[in-house]
Design a protein around this motif. Structure first.
Motif, PDB file in Angstrom:
ATOM      1  N   LEU A  86       0.925  -1.056  -0.538  1.00 62.49           N
ATOM      2  CA  LEU A  86      -0.163   0.484  -0.294  1.00 62.49           C
ATOM      3  C   LEU A  86       0.881   1.644  -0.054  1.00 62.49           C
ATOM      4  O   LEU A  86       0.223   2.249  -0.612  1.00 62.49           O
ATOM      5  CB  LEU A  86      -1.291  -0.224   0.792  1.00 62.49           C
ATOM      6  N   PHE A  87       1.954   1.031   0.578  1.00 65.04           N
ATOM      7  CA  PHE A  87       2.529   2.444   1.134  1.00 65.04           C
ATOM      8  C   PHE A  87       3.591   2.777  -0.179  1.00 65.04           C
ATOM      9  O   PHE A  87       3.675   3.831  -1.016  1.00 65.04           O
ATOM     10  CB  PHE A  87       4.104   2.334   2.271  1.00 65.04           C
ATOM     11  N   ILE A  88       3.634   1.927  -1.333  1.00 64.77           N
ATOM     12  CA  ILE A  88       4.634   1.591  -2.841  1.00 64.77           C
ATOM     13  C   ILE A  88       3.749   2.148  -3.563  1.00 64.77           C
ATOM     14  O   ILE A  88       4.131   3.095  -4.107  1.00 64.77           O
ATOM     15  CB  ILE A  88       5.304   0.988  -2.692  1.00 64.77           C
ATOM     16  N   GLY A  89       2.335   1.744  -3.325  1.00 59.95           N
ATOM     17  CA  GLY A  89       1.291   2.215  -4.351  1.00 59.95           C
ATOM     18  C   GLY A  89       1.285   3.342  -4.358  1.00 59.95           C
ATOM     19  O   GLY A  89       1.144   5.024  -4.703  1.00 59.95           O
ATOM     20  N   LEU A  90       1.175   4.225  -2.499  1.00 57.19           N
ATOM     21  CA  LEU A  90       0.748   5.708  -2.523  1.00 57.19           C
ATOM     22  C   LEU A  90       2.479   6.301  -3.068  1.00 57.19           C
ATOM     23  O   LEU A  90       2.019   7.316  -3.411  1.00 57.19           O
ATOM     24  CB  LEU A  90       0.746   5.598  -0.562  1.00 57.19           C
ATOM     25  N   ILE A  91       3.249   6.308  -2.941  1.00 58.54           N
ATOM     26  CA  ILE A  91       4.284   6.707  -3.369  1.00 58.54           C
ATOM     27  C   ILE A  91       4.079   6.788  -4.866  1.00 58.54           C
ATOM     28  O   ILE A  91       4.197   7.615  -5.361  1.00 58.54           O
ATOM     29  CB  ILE A  91       5.806   5.752  -3.236  1.00 58.54           C
ATOM     30  N   ALA A  92       3.797   5.987  -5.169  1.00 57.71           N
ATOM     31  CA  ALA A  92       3.490   5.768  -7.318  1.00 57.71           C
ATOM     32  C   ALA A  92       3.080   6.679  -7.203  1.00 57.71           C
ATOM     33  O   ALA A  92       2.222   7.530  -8.799  1.00 57.71           O
ATOM     34  CB  ALA A  92       3.191   4.435  -7.424  1.00 57.71           C
ATOM     35  N   LEU A  93       1.463   6.446  -6.437  1.00 63.42           N
ATOM     36  CA  LEU A  93       0.355   7.580  -6.929  1.00 63.42           C
ATOM     37  C   LEU A  93       0.591   9.270  -6.554  1.00 63.42           C
ATOM     38  O   LEU A  93       0.608  10.128  -7.730  1.00 63.42           O
ATOM     39  CB  LEU A  93      -0.576   7.465  -5.671  1.00 63.42           C
ATOM     40  N   HIS A  94       2.048   9.351  -6.020  1.00 66.56           N
ATOM     41  CA  HIS A  94       1.820  10.850  -5.030  1.00 66.56           C
ATOM     42  C   HIS A  94       2.913  10.951  -6.671  1.00 66.56           C
ATOM     43  O   HIS A  94       3.158  12.125  -6.874  1.00 66.56           O
ATOM     44  CB  HIS A  94       2.569  10.959  -3.384  1.00 66.56           C
ATOM     45  N   VAL A  95       4.103  10.168  -6.494  1.00 66.94           N
ATOM     46  CA  VAL A  95       5.065  10.405  -7.956  1.00 66.94           C
ATOM     47  C   VAL A  95       3.952  10.909  -9.377  1.00 66.94           C
ATOM     48  O   VAL A  95       3.961  11.388 -10.036  1.00 66.94           O
ATOM     49  CB  VAL A  95       5.810   9.985  -8.114  1.00 66.94           C
ATOM     50  N   ALA A  96       2.498  10.165 -10.063  1.00 73.18           N
ATOM     51  CA  ALA A  96       1.960  10.611 -10.341  1.00 73.18           C
ATOM     52  C   ALA A  96       1.100  11.916 -10.472  1.00 73.18           C
ATOM     53  O   ALA A  96       0.801  12.867 -11.734  1.00 73.18           O
ATOM     54  CB  ALA A  96       0.932   9.559 -11.006  1.00 73.18           C
ATOM     55  N   MET A  97       0.451  12.361  -9.563  1.00 71.54           N
ATOM     56  CA  MET A  97      -0.187  13.456  -9.392  1.00 71.54           C
ATOM     57  C   MET A  97       0.968  14.543  -9.365  1.00 71.54           C
ATOM     58  O   MET A  97       0.558  15.419  -9.768  1.00 71.54           O
ATOM     59  CB  MET A  97      -1.078  13.268  -7.484  1.00 71.54           C
ATOM     60  N   LEU A  98       1.462  14.763  -9.090  1.00 72.73           N
ATOM     61  CA  LEU A  98       2.776  15.678  -9.066  1.00 72.73           C
ATOM     62  C   LEU A  98       3.313  15.900 -10.459  1.00 72.73           C
ATOM     63  O   LEU A  98       3.433  16.594 -10.909  1.00 72.73           O
ATOM     64  CB  LEU A  98       4.383  14.938  -8.346  1.00 72.73           C
ATOM     65  N   ALA A  99       3.298  14.892 -11.818  1.00 72.62           N
ATOM     66  CA  ALA A  99       3.284  15.240 -12.403  1.00 72.62           C
ATOM     67  C   ALA A  99       2.598  15.296 -13.154  1.00 72.62           C
ATOM     68  O   ALA A  99       2.543  16.323 -14.246  1.00 72.62           O
ATOM     69  CB  ALA A  99       3.978  13.173 -13.641  1.00 72.62           C
ATOM     70  N   LEU A 100       1.213  15.371 -13.310  1.00 73.74           N
ATOM     71  CA  LEU A 100       0.433  15.940 -13.670  1.00 73.74           C
ATOM     72  C   LEU A 100      -0.085  17.169 -13.177  1.00 73.74           C
ATOM     73  O   LEU A 100      -0.712  17.992 -13.993  1.00 73.74           O
ATOM     74  CB  LEU A 100      -1.267  14.645 -13.400  1.00 73.74           C
ATOM     75  N   GLY A 101       0.559  17.520 -11.546  1.00 77.54           N
ATOM     76  CA  GLY A 101      -0.418  18.403 -11.903  1.00 77.54           C
ATOM     77  C   GLY A 101       1.251  19.699 -11.565  1.00 77.54           C
ATOM     78  O   GLY A 101       0.765  20.905 -10.838  1.00 77.54           O
ATOM     79  N   ARG A 102       2.014  19.376 -12.128  1.00 78.88           N
ATOM     80  CA  ARG A 102       2.493  20.375 -12.117  1.00 78.88           C
ATOM     81  C   ARG A 102       2.895  21.905 -12.988  1.00 78.88           C
ATOM     82  O   ARG A 102       3.729  22.624 -12.518  1.00 78.88           O
ATOM     83  CB  ARG A 102       4.535  19.984 -13.253  1.00 78.88           C
ATOM     84  N   GLY A 103       2.001  22.221 -13.165  1.00 77.35           N
ATOM     85  CA  GLY A 103       1.791  23.549 -14.502  1.00 77.35           C
ATOM     86  C   GLY A 103       0.412  24.272 -13.588  1.00 77.35           C
ATOM     87  O   GLY A 103      -0.051  25.099 -13.882  1.00 77.35           O
ATOM     88  N   HIS A 104      -0.004  23.790 -12.312  1.00 71.40           N
ATOM     89  CA  HIS A 104      -1.333  24.329 -11.577  1.00 71.40           C
ATOM     90  C   HIS A 104      -1.025  25.379 -12.073  1.00 71.40           C
ATOM     91  O   HIS A 104       0.495  26.106 -10.631  1.00 71.40           O
ATOM     92  CB  HIS A 104      -1.149  23.387 -10.568  1.00 71.40           C
ATOM     93  N   GLY A 105      -0.973  26.371 -11.635  1.00 72.26           N
ATOM     94  CA  GLY A 105      -1.232  28.073 -11.576  1.00 72.26           C
ATOM     95  C   GLY A 105      -0.176  29.040 -12.107  1.00 72.26           C
ATOM     96  O   GLY A 105       0.428  29.894 -11.752  1.00 72.26           O
ATOM     97  N   GLN A 106       0.114  27.915 -13.033  1.00 74.40           N
ATOM     98  CA  GLN A 106       0.945  28.700 -13.859  1.00 74.40           C
ATOM     99  C   GLN A 106       0.259  29.729 -15.120  1.00 74.40           C
ATOM    100  O   GLN A 106       1.370  30.388 -16.107  1.00 74.40           O
ATOM    101  CB  GLN A 106       2.568  27.843 -14.442  1.00 74.40           C
ATOM    102  N   GLU A 107      -0.173  29.436 -15.575  1.00 78.91           N
ATOM    103  CA  GLU A 107      -0.547  30.172 -16.330  1.00 78.91           C
ATOM    104  C   GLU A 107      -0.488  31.909 -16.333  1.00 78.91           C
ATOM    105  O   GLU A 107      -0.832  32.744 -15.900  1.00 78.91           O
ATOM    106  CB  GLU A 107      -2.484  29.944 -16.614  1.00 78.91           C
TER     107      GLU A 107
END
Length: 78
Positions: A57-78
């Motif tokens: 579960l912990f490894i899955g959360l880390i993978a999910l966190h990395v994915a969310m960081l990648a998808l959300g990296r451009g938020h608020g930069q418009e």
């Protein structure tokens, strides 16, 4: 054919680009805030130690966190 795009092609591309940004913006926002909040889920796992199945579960959360960081990296930069 001269290879220069016509005005209607440019308008179509601009419309598709705008629609893509409008559709992706909520996903990007949710991903950004999920990446902010996910470390709070780690705390109970780390504080209580890993029982059977919780390491996965912990490894899955880390993978999910990395994915969310990648998808959300451009938020608020418009």
């Amino acid at each position: 054919m001269s290879g220069i795009p016509s005005t209607s092609d440019s308008v179509t591309l601009d419309s598709a680009s705008t629609l893509g940004r409008i559709a992706f913006e909520p996903v990007e926002t949710i991903a950004f805030w999920s990446a902010v909040a996910l470390p709070l889920v780690y705390l109970p796992l780390l504080a209580g130690g890993f029982e059977s199945g919780q390491f996965t579960l912990f490894i899955g959360l880390i993978a999910l966190h990395v994915a969310m960081l990648a998808l959300g990296r451009g938020h608020g930069q418009e």
